[in-house]
Design an enzyme around this catalytic site. Structure first.
Site, PDB file in Angstrom:
ATOM      1  N   GLY A  30       0.791  -1.231   0.000  1.00 24.98           N
ATOM      2  CA  GLY A  30       0.000   0.000   0.000  1.00 24.98           C
ATOM      3  C   GLY A  30       0.824   1.283   0.000  1.00 24.98           C
ATOM      4  N   ASP A  31       2.066   1.203   0.464  1.00 23.60           N
ATOM      5  CA  ASP A  31       2.958   2.380   0.401  1.00 23.60           C
ATOM      6  C   ASP A  31       4.384   1.850   0.263  1.00 23.60           C
ATOM      7  OD1 ASP A  31       3.976   4.931   0.450  1.00 23.60           O
ATOM      8  OD2 ASP A  31       3.571   5.302   2.560  1.00 23.60           O
ATOM      9  N   TYR A  32       4.580   1.075  -0.810  1.00 26.34           N
ATOM     10  CA  TYR A  32       5.848   0.358  -0.958  1.00 26.34           C
ATOM     11  C   TYR A  32       6.927   1.285  -1.520  1.00 26.34           C
ATOM     12  CZ  TYR A  32       8.963  -3.591  -1.493  1.00 26.34           C
ATOM     13  OH  TYR A  32      10.033  -4.451  -1.362  1.00 26.34           O
ATOM     14  N   CYS A  33       7.558   2.015  -0.610  1.00 25.39           N
ATOM     15  CA  CYS A  33       8.618   2.935  -1.029  1.00 25.39           C
ATOM     16  C   CYS A  33       9.874   2.664  -0.191  1.00 25.39           C
ATOM     17  CB  CYS A  33       8.161   4.380  -0.902  1.00 25.39           C
ATOM     18  SG  CYS A  33       7.633   4.804   0.746  1.00 25.39           S
ATOM     19  N   ASN A  40      10.200   2.808   3.547  1.00 20.55           N
ATOM     20  CA  ASN A  40       9.336   1.877   4.282  1.00 20.55           C
ATOM     21  C   ASN A  40       9.834   0.435   4.247  1.00 20.55           C
ATOM     22  OD1 ASN A  40       7.657   3.914   5.090  1.00 20.55           O
ATOM     23  ND2 ASN A  40       6.158   3.604   3.459  1.00 20.55           N
TER      24      ASN A  40
END
Ligand SMILES: Nc1ncnc2c1ncn2[C@@H]1O[C@H](COP(=O)(O)OP(=O)(O)OP(=O)(O)O)[C@@H](O)[C@H]1O
Ligand SMILES: [Mg+2]
Length: 270
Positions: free
Chosen positions: A193-196, A199
């Site tokens: 969902g916020d694969y950066c 993270n």
């Protein structure tokens, strides 16, 4: 105004009990969001991370209850922090978890070898996408995703974009047009969902952990591709996007679908 950094004495009792004997230097580790993130250290026990969020801010960002649900569901499935406690007091949410060892994917120790970094970053995403979604309670399928986005419009979150004399209908039409451009059939997997890069955690050059899971859940694989390509472009350079997809095992990502999901993200998070 926020009363930060929170000292153990300024924390609500259930959280304070959990950090008794711990110390924080008060440095806020947050990256871009509206959460505040503090490290609490202890001479003998595992270090803890306290994340706090004022639920009145940036409603389009996930709240810490969503992150708690994701974190607890993932405890024995993926290398994520150990959940310790979640507490709500007034408009503030508190989430306490263990600190994962290592450095994040934007640390110079790992960005110095971008080829290796994108290979590990792709391997990490494959591991996430390989999770069994059968019993997953977090839902980011298109129907829920767009219902959530419409609720944000109805709640007035984007009202500052409405031109003088306009109404929320203009925003609804803009969102509907983007949605109509997406393929109807979803490629459902478990998504981070916020694969950066900020993270994911690295230890000895290997990707060893995932954090910041407030948007995790069942959704289209391309949701994660949008964040992954965005972070690669921003933190490493556009030339590393193709090696990333190659390592993921997808030689020809669907550029049109990716562009449309990017437009959805821009609509919601711009
Ligand atoms: N459990 C953890 N273990 C190790 N480091 C962590 C942990 N949680 C947070 N951090 C550090 O704090 C930074 C910010 O935390 P996090 O990514 O959860 O919040 P954010 O990106 O600011 O907020 P949001 O959840 O709204 O995206 C991370 O990039 C990482 O450096
Ligand atoms: Mg983050």
């Amino acid at each position: 105004m926020r009363s930060y950094p929170p000292t153990p004495n300024s924390l609500p009792d259930p959280v304070r009990d959990r950090v008794r004997g711990y110390k924080s230097d008060g440095r806020n580790l947050r990256t871009e969001s509206c959460s505040d993130v503090f490290l609490y250290t202890h001479p003998l026990k595992s270090d803890l991370i306290l994340k706090t969020r004022d639920v009145r801010l940036r409603l389009q960002e996930p709240d810490l209850l969503a992150e708690t649900v994701a974190l607890t569901w993932l405890q024995d499935k993926l290398p994520v922090p150990e959940y310790r406690c979640f507490h709500v007091e007034g408009d503030m949410q508190y989430l306490l978890m263990t600190q994962l060892e290592g450095v994040t994917g934007i640390h110079p120790d790992v960005t110095g070898d971008p080829a290796h970094l994108v290979a590990e970053f792709a391997r990490g995403l494959r591991e996430i996408h390989a999770q069994d979604i059968g019993s997953c309670p977090m839902d980011w399928r298109m129907s829920r995703f767009f219902q959530w986005a419409e609720d944000l419009i109805d709640g007035g979150v984007f009202d500052d974009r409405i031109p003088a004399g306009g109404t929320r209908d203009g925003l609804r039409e803009e969102l509907d047009a983007i949605k109509a451009a997406l393929p109807e059939e979803e490629d459902l997997v478990f998504t981070h969902g916020d694969y950066c890069l900020p993270n994911v955690l690295f230890k000895d050059g290997e990707l060893t952990g995932f954090i910041d899971l407030g948007f995790a859940g069942v959704g289209d694989r391309y949701l994660d591709f949008v964040s992954a390509t965005w972070t690669i472009q921003r933190n490493l350079g556009e030339e590393w996007i193709s090696p990333f997809f190659h390592a993921y095992g997808l030689e020809h990502p669907d550029r049109e679908k990716m562009g449309t999901w990017q437009s959805v993200f821009e609509f919601i998070f711009r």
